[in-house]
Structure formats: structure tokens, C-alpha cells
Design an enzyme around this catalytic site. Structure first.
Site, PDB file in Angstrom:
ATOM      1  N   HIS A  23      39.578 -25.513  10.800  1.00  0.00           N
ATOM      2  CA  HIS A  23      40.302 -24.612  10.185  1.00  0.00           C
ATOM      3  C   HIS A  23      39.760 -24.879   8.447  1.00  0.00           C
ATOM      4  O   HIS A  23      41.031 -25.024   7.668  1.00  0.00           O
ATOM      5  CB  HIS A  23      41.601 -24.595  10.148  1.00  0.00           C
ATOM      6  CG  HIS A  23      42.049 -23.707  11.427  1.00  0.00           C
ATOM      7  ND1 HIS A  23      43.545 -23.953  11.856  1.00  0.00           N
ATOM      8  CD2 HIS A  23      41.510 -22.845  12.294  1.00  0.00           C
ATOM      9  CE1 HIS A  23      43.782 -23.141  12.876  1.00  0.00           C
ATOM     10  NE2 HIS A  23      42.461 -22.652  13.183  1.00  0.00           N
ATOM     11  N   HIS A  79      40.393 -14.860  23.097  1.00  0.00           N
ATOM     12  CA  HIS A  79      41.092 -15.245  21.840  1.00  0.00           C
ATOM     13  C   HIS A  79      39.614 -15.056  20.977  1.00  0.00           C
ATOM     14  O   HIS A  79      38.555 -15.311  21.101  1.00  0.00           O
ATOM     15  CB  HIS A  79      41.391 -16.795  21.555  1.00  0.00           C
ATOM     16  CG  HIS A  79      41.652 -16.955  20.354  1.00  0.00           C
ATOM     17  ND1 HIS A  79      42.443 -16.033  19.270  1.00  0.00           N
ATOM     18  CD2 HIS A  79      42.070 -18.179  19.828  1.00  0.00           C
ATOM     19  CE1 HIS A  79      42.521 -16.772  18.123  1.00  0.00           C
ATOM     20  NE2 HIS A  79      42.460 -18.115  18.444  1.00  0.00           N
ATOM     21  N   GLU A  81      39.046 -15.729  17.669  1.00  0.00           N
ATOM     22  CA  GLU A  81      38.691 -16.518  16.456  1.00  0.00           C
ATOM     23  C   GLU A  81      37.404 -17.229  16.668  1.00  0.00           C
ATOM     24  O   GLU A  81      36.867 -17.497  17.889  1.00  0.00           O
ATOM     25  CB  GLU A  81      39.839 -17.887  16.441  1.00  0.00           C
ATOM     26  CG  GLU A  81      39.698 -18.372  15.074  1.00  0.00           C
ATOM     27  CD  GLU A  81      40.898 -19.541  15.078  1.00  0.00           C
ATOM     28  OE1 GLU A  81      41.959 -19.723  15.758  1.00  0.00           O
ATOM     29  OE2 GLU A  81      40.972 -19.942  13.810  1.00  0.00           O
ATOM     30  N   ASP A  83      35.803 -20.062  16.695  1.00  0.00           N
ATOM     31  CA  ASP A  83      35.277 -21.103  17.439  1.00  0.00           C
ATOM     32  C   ASP A  83      35.245 -20.956  19.031  1.00  0.00           C
ATOM     33  O   ASP A  83      34.769 -21.524  20.045  1.00  0.00           O
ATOM     34  CB  ASP A  83      36.510 -22.227  17.320  1.00  0.00           C
ATOM     35  CG  ASP A  83      37.866 -21.955  17.546  1.00  0.00           C
ATOM     36  OD1 ASP A  83      38.277 -20.903  17.121  1.00  0.00           O
ATOM     37  OD2 ASP A  83      38.881 -22.903  17.796  1.00  0.00           O
ATOM     38  N   HIS A 145      46.774 -18.582  20.152  1.00  0.00           N
ATOM     39  CA  HIS A 145      47.391 -19.118  18.631  1.00  0.00           C
ATOM     40  C   HIS A 145      47.230 -18.012  17.786  1.00  0.00           C
ATOM     41  O   HIS A 145      47.735 -18.198  16.693  1.00  0.00           O
ATOM     42  CB  HIS A 145      46.407 -20.557  18.117  1.00  0.00           C
ATOM     43  CG  HIS A 145      46.119 -20.188  17.008  1.00  0.00           C
ATOM     44  ND1 HIS A 145      44.718 -20.304  16.483  1.00  0.00           N
ATOM     45  CD2 HIS A 145      46.605 -20.658  15.764  1.00  0.00           C
ATOM     46  CE1 HIS A 145      44.769 -20.404  15.115  1.00  0.00           C
ATOM     47  NE2 HIS A 145      45.820 -20.543  14.732  1.00  0.00           N
ATOM     48  N   ASP A 164      43.517 -21.732  23.466  1.00  0.00           N
ATOM     49  CA  ASP A 164      43.962 -22.846  22.713  1.00  0.00           C
ATOM     50  C   ASP A 164      45.307 -23.434  23.112  1.00  0.00           C
ATOM     51  O   ASP A 164      45.486 -24.620  22.856  1.00  0.00           O
ATOM     52  CB  ASP A 164      44.506 -22.311  21.252  1.00  0.00           C
ATOM     53  CG  ASP A 164      43.299 -21.661  20.298  1.00  0.00           C
ATOM     54  OD1 ASP A 164      42.111 -22.295  20.603  1.00  0.00           O
ATOM     55  OD2 ASP A 164      43.481 -21.141  19.265  1.00  0.00           O
ATOM     56  N   TYR A 192      47.744 -31.261  17.796  1.00  0.00           N
ATOM     57  CA  TYR A 192      47.425 -30.027  17.908  1.00  0.00           C
ATOM     58  C   TYR A 192      48.675 -29.101  17.991  1.00  0.00           C
ATOM     59  O   TYR A 192      48.749 -28.116  17.024  1.00  0.00           O
ATOM     60  CB  TYR A 192      46.498 -29.561  19.149  1.00  0.00           C
ATOM     61  CG  TYR A 192      45.785 -28.234  19.161  1.00  0.00           C
ATOM     62  CD1 TYR A 192      44.454 -28.230  18.909  1.00  0.00           C
ATOM     63  CD2 TYR A 192      46.577 -27.117  19.690  1.00  0.00           C
ATOM     64  CE1 TYR A 192      44.159 -26.954  18.796  1.00  0.00           C
ATOM     65  CE2 TYR A 192      45.901 -25.970  19.651  1.00  0.00           C
ATOM     66  CZ  TYR A 192      44.434 -25.847  19.220  1.00  0.00           C
ATOM     67  OH  TYR A 192      43.946 -24.638  19.191  1.00  0.00           O
ATOM     68  N   HIS A 225      39.863 -25.953  24.206  1.00  0.00           N
ATOM     69  CA  HIS A 225      39.337 -27.330  23.345  1.00  0.00           C
ATOM     70  C   HIS A 225      39.760 -28.645  24.289  1.00  0.00           C
ATOM     71  O   HIS A 225      41.109 -28.446  24.627  1.00  0.00           O
ATOM     72  CB  HIS A 225      40.300 -27.652  22.004  1.00  0.00           C
ATOM     73  CG  HIS A 225      40.074 -26.318  21.031  1.00  0.00           C
ATOM     74  ND1 HIS A 225      38.900 -26.262  20.519  1.00  0.00           N
ATOM     75  CD2 HIS A 225      40.769 -25.488  20.545  1.00  0.00           C
ATOM     76  CE1 HIS A 225      38.816 -25.348  19.764  1.00  0.00           C
ATOM     77  NE2 HIS A 225      39.987 -24.558  19.860  1.00  0.00           N
TER      78      HIS A 225
HETATM   79 FE1  FEO Z   1      42.741 -20.381  17.632  1.00  0.00          FE
HETATM   80 FE2  FEO Z   1      40.621 -22.349  19.064  1.00  0.00          FE
HETATM   81  O1  FEO Z   1      41.154 -21.075  18.082  1.00  0.00           O
END
Ligand code: FEO
Length: 395
Positions: A23, A79, A81, A83, A145, A164, A192, A225
Site C-alpha cells: 500500500h 477483488h 485491488e 495486487d 478488504h 485478502d 495483517y 496472500h
Molecule cells: Fe485488498 Fe490484497 O488487496
């Protein structure tokens, strides 16, 4: 090549051993991370999530070694985002018409980032995608998330692909929780949660209880992750339920900054007093100018109280304390207590101002704090120890 999870599921993600911040510079990731992507091969083939943008070409190249891309019938974007969606442009250049299953909010976020009008199929909780012998069921999981997040449950293998949720920034050559140091993984899972999910605890708890109530058999939880929860997968669900519920341990964090060590000496004397009053409590001191901010947030997350210290400078507190106060305000911590202290030479507002900010952040301020001029001498040091001694039972 990918790594086999089950006969029908292969990990095709990227392990990022180099990642040290996430981030931007918001979160430290001292143990690296991974961007987990999963290939599900049944009668039909689905790809669940991709990887972070810098690894898009590597991802597509390796995916081609695993499968003819034309054989991918569906892309699932749990998701939006970057990543997890970062390799979508490179992938969709190869298979442009392939449907992308995701929530309505994910369409917004993916379109907003990549400005492509791909073949989106919008799904809601309970919608299903039949792959042949197994079925994917989608479960919206907003704020785990982002508002766009969903989980995907695979029947037959009984796998929850949780994106996430339940993840950790943890790089590992082995994929499963029973093949790595459990203490490292739990520390990263907590870090996390503490830094990313704490503000959304209420929604997280509600969503997790909703999933538990669905009574789905779960043999594995595959986050996006870190490692896969294969051994006793519900252990991380139980942890999340604890963490989401105003979590605290018998710990006190003393977070301070200091110009010429007077406030540090105050911190140490207060800690002495607390230890004398309550030998069972864990007291830790963190100089906020010298300690990683994500680690401080994790320590506050674990603590029942924070005692914050700063000298007064320019009618306020020091810069690093301002940063920590800003972070904890966003965390919306619940059920934690606080106090403030600091040394000053002239005006001495910092203690009051820190107390006000801690109150605004939702902490219960237990007293007016302790401030002293210049460097504490023997008498003041004794008073600080006494202050800590009397503070301990209030926290
Ligand atoms: Fe909310 Fe791993 O991105």
C-alpha cells in the site's frame, strides 16, 4: 510451473520475496508476500485472481506453461485491488472475450483502474458457476478488504478462496500452514488483520458468522496472500472472530518520542511502576521515531491500553507521535484505555493534546496524564514510578 493443491486446483501465483512495504509505504512487509492465483480444472476451467502488476508478464508466461490459455473458460476476480487484478490487462489481451466473474463494485474498481470494457459477469452472494463435477459459489464479502471483495467457495474440494481475508504477507516456498513456522504465520496474520482489517471488524465478524452459519464443509482456506490454511483451517476463522471482537491481551504499550531523552526517562519510570504493581502484565516501550509504524499498530491492537508520551514542541507533540495518532484514529480501536505523559520546558500542551486525540480515537482516557518540566530528577522519577503503580489497576 504451478504448484499442485489438489487434483483439480493448482497454485499459479507469484511469491514476492522482495516486498518490504505494501500500500505504498503504509504497511511494512518484512517477510515478503505472495499474490496467490489459483487454476481450477474441472469439466470447465476457471482462473481465480491474478497477481500484482509488476509481475504481469511473468504471470502470463508461466500460466502458458501450465495451460493453453484458450482453455480458460472463466476468470474469477474476487477483488479488484491491483495486487490481485494487476495481471488482468496482460491476460485479457490473450483471451479478450473470456468472462470475468466479479461483484458489481469490482466492475467499478477494475474499469476505474484499467479502462477496459471486458466481458464482466456480475455476481451476488449465492450465485453459482457449474464447472462440471464441482460448483463455484460466490459470497460477497465487502470490506474484506474493499467494498468489492467476494469469496469463492468450491464444492467437491471444499475450498474457500477467501482473497485478502485470512491472508498474511508471508513469502514461502511451501504452500501450506503445516509446512512453515506457525508462530511466524500467526504473527503475520495478526499484523495483517491489525493494520488492514481492524477498521472493518464489525463487518468482518458479521460476514464470518454468516459463512460459519452456512455450514459449508471447509477442508482448506486459500487466501490471496501467504500460506494456505490446510491443517485445521478453521483455526484462522476462530482467530478472526477473536480479533474482530475488541481484541486485547494483558499488555500495555508505552509509545513515546523524545527530543533529549527526558520523555524516554519518564516512559521507563512509568513502566517500572506498572511492573511493580502488576508483574503479570506485559509492558513494552516503543520510541515511535525509531520503531516501524505497522509494528506499533500491531502492538496497540494486542494491548489493553496505550500510554503515549511526547515532549512539547511548538505548542504541540512531535511529528512521529502525530503520525501514530493519525493511524490509530483510522483504526477505530474498541475497548482500550489510554493515558499521556511528557516533559516540557515552557508551555507544556502536548500531554493535554495527546489525551484529546486519544479520546477522539475512541480510547478511554483514565486520567489527566503526567507532565514535568525539563529532565526528571530523583523525586520526579519516584513520582513517575508511583504514577505507573497507581495507573496499572486503572488500565
Ligand atoms: Fe485488498 Fe490484497 O488487496
Amino acid at each position: 510451473m504451478g504448484k499442485k493443491i489438489t487434483d483439480r486446483v493448482t497454485w499459479v501465483g507469484k511469491t514476492d520475496w522482495e516486498l518490504r512495504t505494501f500500500h505504498g509505504d503504509e504497511l511494512s512487509t518484512f517477510r515478503g508476500s505472495s499474490y496467490n492465483s489459483y487454476l481450477v480444472r474441472d469439466g470447465k476451467t476457471a482462473l481465480i485472481d491474478t497477481v500484482w502488476l509488476p509481475y504481469d508478464r511473468e504471470f502470463v508466461k508461466k500460466l502458458k506453461e501450465e495451460i493453453d490459455l484458450a482453455e480458460i473458460d472463466y476468470v474469477i476476480a474476487n477483488h479488484g485491488e491491483v495486487d490481485h487484478s494487476g495481471a488482468l490487462p496482460a491476460l485479457m489481451r490473450e483471451i479478450p472475450g473470456t468472462p470475468i466473474y466479479c461483484t458489481a463494485n469490482a466492475v467499478k474498481s477494475i474499469k476505474g483502474q484499467y479502462h477496459e470494457d471486458w466481458n464482466f459477469v456480475t455476481v451476488k452472494t449465492g450465485d453459482k458457476l457449474d464447472l462440471g463435477s464441482c460448483t463455484l459459489t460466490f459470497i460477497e464479502a465487502p470490506m474484506l478488504h474493499w467494498p468489492d471483495t467476494m469469496f469463492t467457495y468450491m464444492s467437491g474440494e471444499n475450498i474457500l478462496f477467501s482473497n485478502d481475508g485470512f491472508g498474511q504477507h508471508f513469502a514461502s516456498e511451501s504452500l501450506f500452514n503445516d509446512t512453515v513456522d506457525p508462530h511466524e504465520v500467526e504473527a503475520e496474520a495478526m499484523k495483517y488483520y491489525a493494520n488492514i482489517l481492524t477498521p472493518f471488524s464489525q463487518m468482518a465478524e458479521k460476514k464470518i458468522r454468516e459463512i460459519v452459519a452456512m455450514n459449508l464443509p471447509i477442508s482448506m482456506i486459500c487466501p490471496s496472500h501467504g500460506i494456505i490454511w490446510k491443517d485445521k483451517p478453521m483455526q484462522i476463522v476462530d482467530k478472526y472472530l477473536q480479533w474482530a471482537n475488541a481484541y486485547k491481551e494483558n499488555r500495555i504499550s508505552i509509545v513515546y518520542d523524545t527530543m533529549w531523552n527526558a520523555t524516554r526517562k519518564m516512559a521507563e519510570a512509568i513502566a517500572d511502576g506498572i511492573r511493580a504493581a502488576d508483574p503479570a502484565v506485559t509492558v513494552k516501550l516503543f520510541n515511535s521515531a525509531k520503531t516501524d509504524k505497522s509494528d506499533i499498530i500491531t502492538e496497540i491492537f494486542r494491548s489493553k491500553a496505550v500510554i503515549m508520551g511526547s515532549p512539547t514542541v511548538n505548542n504541540g507533540y512531535l511529528y512521529s507521535i502525530a503520525g501514530i495518532l493519525d493511524l490509530i484514529r483510522g483504526m477505530k480501536f474498541k475497548n482500550k484505555k489510554a493515558a499521556a505523559f511528557g516533559s516540557y520546558g515552557w508551555s507544556g500542551e502536548a500531554v493535554r493534546l495527546m489525551g484529546e486525540e486519544l479520546s477522539k480515537a475512541g480510547f478511554e482516557l483514565v486520567d489527566e496524564g503526567f507532565r514535568t518540566t525539563w529532565v526528571p530528577d530523583g523525586d520526579v522519577t519516584a513520582k513517575l514510578r508511583q504514577y505507573g503503580f497507581e495507573l496499572a489497576p486503572k488500565l
